[in-house]
Design a protein around this motif. Structure first.
Motif, short mmCIF file in Angstrom:
data_model
loop_
_atom_site.label_atom_id
_atom_site.label_comp_id
_atom_site.label_asym_id
_atom_site.label_seq_id
_atom_site.Cartn_x
_atom_site.Cartn_y
_atom_site.Cartn_z
N TRP A 56 0.80 -1.23 0.00
CA TRP A 56 0.00 0.00 0.00
C TRP A 56 0.83 1.28 0.00
O TRP A 56 0.32 2.31 -0.42
N GLN A 57 2.07 1.19 0.51
CA GLN A 57 2.91 2.40 0.58
C GLN A 57 4.26 2.10 -0.01
O GLN A 57 5.30 2.39 0.56
N ALA A 58 4.25 1.51 -1.20
CA ALA A 58 5.53 1.09 -1.81
C ALA A 58 6.38 2.30 -2.18
O ALA A 58 7.61 2.28 -2.02
N LEU A 59 5.77 3.35 -2.68
CA LEU A 59 6.55 4.50 -3.12
C LEU A 59 7.29 5.17 -1.96
O LEU A 59 8.50 5.44 -2.07
N PRO A 60 6.64 5.45 -0.81
CA PRO A 60 7.41 6.04 0.31
C PRO A 60 8.54 5.11 0.77
O PRO A 60 9.62 5.59 1.13
N LEU A 61 8.27 3.83 0.75
CA LEU A 61 9.30 2.89 1.18
C LEU A 61 10.48 2.91 0.25
O LEU A 61 11.65 2.93 0.68
N VAL A 62 10.22 2.93 -1.07
CA VAL A 62 11.33 2.96 -2.04
C VAL A 62 12.09 4.28 -1.93
O VAL A 62 13.33 4.31 -2.00
#
Length: 1282
Positions: A56-62
């Motif tokens: 659900w929050q792949a972009l902030p994690l990357v």
């Protein structure tokens, strides 16, 4: 720890916090995963949170990880390390999923290399292969998630492949399943297929087949099949898997196959499972193998009995499995071994049941695939191996085909019709009893479905017209978008089905078991017979097939469609031999000759479409030969038919010209010094086709152009010394005859050519066609009529059907029917000199021909009264009669069938003279000959005597007094005639007719009528002219009176005739020198009592009682006349009553006045006046009134009634009164003027005015025919009514 707390982490700051609820500190999560003292539960919780973050929050994690490569590598290393330290399966699955998702999101190859390096190290240092399972699972998931991973692995880390092979040999199916999954991903990439080709061939193939064959868990089985599916995409791998290097002997050895455990047996093993998914995958893999080369790989599957288990799988409910099995079996049908091993015989029932179940599903593609498989099996099944050994399965197959044909989806219906065409084979349906009734329903459904797809025919045009209209717009119709291809294909398949059905019917004709239903109950009739099926084919062809094709031809013309259609029509000729001629006639009359010629010209020129050319040529040849047999019923020659067949078979394939070109060829002349056989063949074939087409009304060439072409053809043939065979000349002359009205008259040159051609023929009958136009053609030109008219007319009557003539003879008065039934009559009317030829035929031809000629002449004389041929015919009739009487005896005359017709004609010729005519020498000679003929006859020879007595009766009444006196002398001088008349009169009392209506007149009754009328006439005229008598006639007066008084159900006309005789003898007071009266009152003997009264003496030979009985009978007859409206009988009765009263007045006035004044007469008048007219102006009423006025019967008629008659006559339109009424009124008024009745002066003036009008009317009125024929009896109206 922060990872477990909901708030932000104070140690690492907000930078590492991920926006989750509750928030997740990434640094804390990494530390927790790397902490060896942390519990597995906490680690699984952290992994679950990381999984959510990546989901659900792949972009902030990357964004958080990507800038710091060290952190990424640490996290990946931590996760990879956990793979080999955690044994919990759910935790391992979480680890693999998080690690794969992390690498995918980071999108950097260095992390892939990192994982591959770590995997290589882990696999190398692993103590047991069991610990390698997480590594294999991770690599498989990475290969599944990252498209280029497989290529990186085989190119830069190919040493991992060796570990894969080791894992495949490890006895753990989970490891094997993971390895197979990874192998499948590797071989799905082009680079992997290329790099690992040698690895598979040298090391993997055997291990893999063994693994697949020994797999127990579904996971391993599925992953193995997945790898197999990828491998089977390559022809090289398929060849390796199928071990194509084996010798043919090894391939055919089942023991060898079993020991090697090759792929077919492995896949068959999977078919034996109950798992439909594995069965579907197995059958799909089989199809993937076979699609590379069915002929190369199918034998291995067939030897392994795989088809048997495939058919068994069809009984399932899985659409995927059924589809896969259909595909696999469809590929197997390309191998003949599939059929020779009888797999189709074993599986046909399963296939039919499968189709029944599939039709319940809403899967169009599955329907089409199943029908396609069914069609291929039906088409490829060897003839020697019967497919349907069970009749029930055959019936079920028909039901399936019926249902699919009626399917609303057109693609399914198209496949169904293809299956029907393949199904209609003798070997498929030869198991008795043949289901003919079901086949009829199936064929009808196919044709109706096809007809529903075709638009209705725009107009009722013939076949040739349809094709002609198509050729006018040929360029427009070349656009395939104008007609849907599917509809055209459907029509083609439908016609193939119909043609196969026709061939099936023909093949069954030689099979006795197939002709009748052997299981029909005794004394019952079965519809399942070949005869009914054949009749159905003809009927359905006429009602559905032909109209459907004609509708198609309005929009497009396809060579393939027309080829199948024409071929089916050709086969239909032999379906029902008994209907072959009728069917051929209908085709010819529907312009199919023209249609076929147009097809050949359009599609078969320049040696194109040889199949269509052969089909059309065969059709035309068969059609022409059938029409030849139908037309030439009486002249069918096997030699001529053979010559015609050879000509058509040789010439038709080359006759590929348009109609206009063929017409030009017909007029073309060959080279001067040699005969062009090809040109002659074309001309002769075209002439035959035109002949048969024109015979049945298909006149597709303008008559004027055809007339010129045929005329030039005959001239060219004669000029070059060519002698066409008789059947060609026959066609040419027929075409000339039918086109003559539109062509110019032939000049002397062409007529001379025709004469020379005909003179060279041994027999004119060889070129004769029984057609009135041909007869008219020969009789039109004097040059031809004088030379050939006699022969042509003799041929006409020899060929004419005598049955119609017999109908004409029986129905003498139906003239409209006669004229339409005899087409020669208009020709005779146009040229009356032909009558001389016909009369010559009467003498020179056979009895049968002469009889037909006479019947035609009789009909002609009835219908054509305006033709002045009486004198000519009388003279010729005299010669014929003289010849017959000289050459024939009494016995042969009575047996002569022509003589009665000749005598009827003689009477008809005389009857045409409406007025009084002076008899000439020919007439008297005819009278003499007819009298002699009558003298040779017996009373029972009614057919001869009836027309003869009619002729003699006419000769006495329709002539002048001078001729009448001579005619009476001729008749009375012939003793034999008088002797015959005596016998006829005597037979009146011997003949006891059966109970019939009074209007019915038999031939015996008619002869009696003519005899009595002729004798009455002879009595009248002998007395008038005092002619010498050579032979007397004797009549029993008692019998005569009894005939009138009692009647005894005698015909009305016979009563009229006897009353005419009674009138004649009453007028002569029984004192004629010709007549001798015999009876009880004429020859008293000594033993009889004397006459009782003076009145009887005065009335001799009458007795008073007889007089009163006769009067009463006549009164009753008048009442009967009033009811029956019989004018002739009423005139005869009134005239007889008048003559009787006159006779009584001469003999005894008191008796006469007593009879005239009987009160019953007044009642009789009231009865007559109470009829339909209710008027005094009726002939019988006026004549009775005249009688009563004459004899002053005031008690019967009063002055008042006389005044009423005068008043009614004054108010009537004298010009509109019938002739009999006007005459009766004239006699009545004249009698009033001369009687003692007192009339007023005004009435006297009216009477005189009416008499003047009536006299003027009699002089102005047209004289009507006096002699009429009532039945077959000639009656003079003036003779009866006088």
């Amino acid at each position: 720890m922060a990872a477990a707390s909901p708030g932000p982490c104070g140690d690492h700051g907000p930078r590492w916090a991920l926006p989750l609820r509750p928030p997740l500190c990434l640094a804390c999560a990494v530390e927790t995963l790397g902490d060896g003292s942390a519990s597995l539960v906490r680690k699984k919780h952290v992994l679950s949170r990381l999984q959510d973050a990546l989901a659900w929050q792949a972009l902030p994690l990357v964004q958080l990880l990507a800038p710091d490569e060290r952190v990424c590598m640490h996290l990946i290393g931590t996760l990879f390390g956990m793979l080999h330290s955690v044994e919990d399966s759910s935790a391992l699955n979480l680890l693999v999923e998080v690690l794969v998702r992390l690498v995918v999101e980071l999108k950097s190859e260095q992390y892939l290399y990192c994982i591959l390096d770590e995997s290589q190290k882990e696999l190398c240092k692993a103590n047991t292969m069991r610990s390698s399972l997480p590594t294999f699972s991770l690599l498989g998931k990475l290969a599944d998630a990252i498209p280029g991973f497989a290529e990186i692995l085989v190119v830069k880390h190919n040493n991992l492949v060796d570990h894969l092979l080791m894992g495949l040999t490890y006895p753990n199916e989970s490891i094997k399943a993971a390895v197979c999954y990874l192998y499948g991903k590797l071989y799905s990439s082009p680079a992997g297929t290329e790099r690992l080709s040698g690895h598979f061939e040298e090391r993997l193939c055997g291990v893999f087949l063994n693994t697949l064959g020994c797999a127990q868990t579904k996971e391993l089985q599925v992953n193995c099949l997945g790898l197999l599916k990828e491998l089977l995409k390559s022809d090289h791998f398929v060849s390796i898997l199928m071990n194509n290097a084996k010798t043919e002997e090894e391939t055919e050895n089942p023991d060898f196959l079993e020991g090697e455990n090759p792929l077919p047996l492995v896949l068959k093993k999977l078919l034996l499972t109950r798992d439909e998914m594995l069965q579907a995958a197995s059958s799909h893999c089989m199809a993937a193998v076979l699609v590379h080369s069915p002929s190369r790989y199918a034998p291995a599957f067939i030897h392994a009995d795989v088809p048997e288990f495939l058919f068994e799988c069809l009984l399932c409910k899985s659409e995927i499995l059924i589809w896969s099995v259909y595909c696999c079996l469809l590929l197997l049908t390309e191998e003949r071994l599939f059929f020779s091993k009888c797999h189709t015989v074993y599986g046909i029932e399963s296939l039919v049941r499968s189709l029944q179940g599939v039709l319940l599903l809403n899967n169009v593609e599955l329907h089409k695939q199943g029908l396609l498989l069914f069609t291929e099996i039906l088409k490829r099944q060897p003839v020697e191996i019967k497919l349907f050994t069970n009749r029930g399965v055959c019936i079920e197959a028909i039901d399936v085909l019926m249902e699919t044909v009626n399917c609303p989806v057109l693609e399914v219906a198209v496949e169904a019709v293809k299956a029907v065409a393949a199904f209609l084979r003798k070997d498929h349906l030869s198991s008795p009893p043949v289901p003919y009734e079901e086949l009829q329903k199936l064929l009808e459904a196919v044709l109706k479905r096809c007809a529903d797809l075709s638009p209705p025919q725009s107009s009722k045009r013939h076949a040739g017209d349809l094709l002609f209209s198509m050729s006018q717009s040929h360029s427009a119709n070349r656009n395939p978008g104008r007609l849907p291809q599917r509809q055209g294909q459907f029509l083609l398949n439908t016609l193939e089905s119909f043609r196969n059905a026709c061939r099936l019917a023909v093949e069954f004709q030689g099979d006795f078991m197939a002709q009748e239903n052997a299981f029909t109950a005794p004394n019952s009739e079965s519809k399942d017979t070949l005869s009914n099926f054949s009749e159905f084919l003809l009927r359905i062809c006429d009602s559905l097939c032909i109209p459907m094709v004609m509708s198609y031809l309005e929009r497009a013309v396809s060579p393939s469609v027309t080829e199948v259609f024409i071929s089916a029509l050709t086969t239909l000729f032999t379906v029902m031999p008994s209907m072959r001629k009728k069917f051929s006639k209908k085709l010819a009359s529907s312009s199919f000759i023209r249609l076929t010629l147009e097809l050949k010209a359009r599609f078969c020129s320049i040696q194109s479409n040889p199949v269509l050319n052969h089909t059309c040529s065969s059709f035309l040849c068969s059609l022409c030969l059938n029409l030849y047999s139908a037309i030439e019923k009486t002249r069918t020659s096997s030699q001529e038919e053979q010559e015609m067949s050879e000509l058509l078979q040789k010439g038709l394939p080359q006759l590929n010209y348009t109609i206009a070109e063929s017409l030009l060829l017909l007029s073309e002349s060959p080279e001067p010094f040699f005969l062009d056989q090809s040109l002659c063949s074309h001309q002769h074939c075209f002439l035959l086709l035109l002949y048969f087409a024109y015979t049945f009304g298909d006149r597709f060439v303008p008559d004027a152009e055809l007339f010129l072409a045929v005329r030039n053809f005959l001239l060219s043939a004669q000029d070059h010394g060519d002698c066409p065979p008789p059947h060609i000349l026959r066609a040419a002359f027929y075409l000339l005859a039918v086109c003559q009205d539109k062509g110019k008259a032939l000049d002397v040159r062409y007529l001379s050519t025709i004469r020379r051609i005909l003179d060279n023929l041994p027999d004119l009958s060889s070129v004769y066609v029984h057609c009135p136009l041909l007869v008219k053609f020969f009789l039109r030109y004097p040059e031809l009529m004088g030379r050939f008219g006699h022969q042509v007319l003799q041929l006409w009557f020899s060929w004419e059907d005598c049955k119609q003539t017999e109908v004409e003879e029986a129905d003498f008065g139906s003239s409209d029917q006669l004229n339409s039934a005899n087409p020669l009559l208009p020709i005779l009317k146009s040229n009356s000199s032909i009558l001389l030829i016909l009369l010559d035929l009467v003498c020179s031809s056979s009895v049968e021909v002469a009889w037909k000629v006479l019947m035609t002449l009789r009909t002609f004389l009835e219908r054509n009264e305006d033709v002045l041929v009486c004198d000519l015919l009388r003279s010729r009739f005299l010669q014929i009669l003289q010849q017959l009487l000289v050459e024939s005896s009494s016995a042969t005359l009575q047996a002569n069938r022509n003589l009665p017709v000749l005598l009827s004609l003689l009477f008809l010729v005389q009857l045409r003279s409406k007025g009084i005519r002076e008899l000439d020498s020919t007439d008297f000679k005819l009278i003499h000959q007819v009298c002699n003929l009558c003298g040779k006859c017996r009373p029972r020879d009614t057919d001869l005597l009836q027309p003869s007595l009619n002729f003699l009766y006419w000769s006495l009444h329709q002539t002048t007094p001078c001729s009448q006196q001579r005619a009476v002398a001729v008749l009375l001088s012939n003793v034999s005639l008088l002797e015959l008349l005596q016998k006829v009169l005597e037979s009146t009392w011997l003949w006891s007719p059966p109970s019939r209506p009074a209007s019915f007149l038999s031939s015996e009754d008619a002869l009696l009528c003519s005899g009595w009328l002729l004798v009455a006439s002879l009595l009248l005229y002998q007395h008038r002219y005092n002619t010498e008598v050579h032979q007397t006639l004797s009549v029993d007066l008692t019998e005569v009176l009894n005939a009138v008084i009692s009647r005894n159900k005698k015909p009305t006309l016979l009563l009229v005739s006897i009353m005419q005789f009674l009138r004649a003898v009453l007028r002569q007071n029984f004192s004629s020198s010709l007549l001798v009266i015999v009876g009880q009152n004429t020859a008293p003997s000594a033993t009889e009592p004397q006459l009782s009264t003076l009145q009887d003496t005065a009335l001799h030979p009458f007795a008073m009682q007889q007089v009163f009985s006769l009067v009463v009978s006549l009164q009753n007859l008048l009442v009967h006349v009033q009811l029956q409206k019989d004018l002739l009988l009423s005139q005869a009765v009134v005239a007889c009553l008048e003559t009787l009263v006159e006779y009584l007045y001469v003999k005894n006035q008191d008796v006469a006045l007593h009879v005239a004044s009987q009160p019953w007469h007044r009642f009789l008048l009231f009865t007559l006046l109470s009829g339909g007219q209710k008027s005094f102006l009726q002939p019988e009423v006026l004549r009775l009134m005249t009688l009563f006025v004459r004899y002053e019967s005031s008690n019967i008629i009063s002055q008042k009634e006389i005044s009423q008659i005068i008043q009614e006559a004054a108010e009537a339109n004298i010009a509109e009164l019938p002739e009999a009424t006007a005459c009766a009124l004239h006699f009545f008024l004249s009698q009033i003027q001369t009687s003692h009745y007192q009339v007023e002066p005004e009435q006297s003036g009216i009477i005189q005015t009416l008499l003047d009008q009536l006299l003027g009317q009699r002089t102005m009125c047209v004289k009507h025919q006096d002699i009429v024929c009532l039945g077959s009896v000639a009656v003079s109206l003036s003779h009866i009514g006088d």
